[in-house]
Design a protein around this motif. Structure first.
Motif, short mmCIF file in Angstrom:
data_model
loop_
_atom_site.label_atom_id
_atom_site.label_comp_id
_atom_site.label_asym_id
_atom_site.label_seq_id
_atom_site.Cartn_x
_atom_site.Cartn_y
_atom_site.Cartn_z
N ILE A 1 11.07 3.40 6.70
CA ILE A 1 11.62 4.05 5.51
C ILE A 1 13.12 4.21 5.71
O ILE A 1 13.56 4.75 6.73
CB ILE A 1 10.97 5.42 5.29
CG1 ILE A 1 9.45 5.27 5.25
CG2 ILE A 1 11.49 6.07 4.03
CD1 ILE A 1 8.71 6.56 5.45
N PRO B 1 12.07 9.65 -1.92
CA PRO B 1 11.49 9.33 -0.61
C PRO B 1 10.08 9.91 -0.51
O PRO B 1 9.71 10.80 -1.27
CB PRO B 1 12.44 10.05 0.37
CG PRO B 1 12.96 11.20 -0.41
CD PRO B 1 13.06 10.73 -1.84
N VAL C 1 10.33 0.63 2.97
CA VAL C 1 10.57 1.42 1.77
C VAL C 1 12.05 1.75 1.73
O VAL C 1 12.60 2.29 2.70
CB VAL C 1 9.74 2.72 1.76
CG1 VAL C 1 10.12 3.59 0.56
CG2 VAL C 1 8.26 2.42 1.75
#
Length: 87
Positions: free
Chosen positions: A58, A7, A39
């Protein structure tokens, strides 16, 4: 879309069990430079969640071995919808 094992650093999805950020600064810079819509990442199992870095969503779905997964969709206008689930 970007798929990365690590991450991005300094987000809610890169915190180790002790609260320390352990994500990748290189991944973060890439996101800041190319600004993908989404992401998908993992690696930090204890930081399952959804966060944003600028306009990028994300998603860290958490460990599949524990039954966790995420559903992510992107509409024609670029709107991202993400939800975390468990089997």
């Amino acid at each position: 879309m970007l798929v990365s094992h690590y991450p991005p650093y300094g987000t809610n999805v890169d915190k180790a069990w002790n609260g320390e950020h352990i994500g990748s600064k290189s991944v973060r810079k890439l996101i800041e430079d190319i600004k993908p819509l989404v992401v998908l990442c993992g690696h930090v199992h204890e930081s399952r969640g959804i966060d944003k870095l600028g306009s990028t969503v994300i998603v860290n779905p958490g460990p599949l071995a524990s039954g966790y997964y995420a559903i992510v969709s992107v509409s024609d206008d670029g709107t991202v919808n993400a939800e975390l689930n468990k089997l």
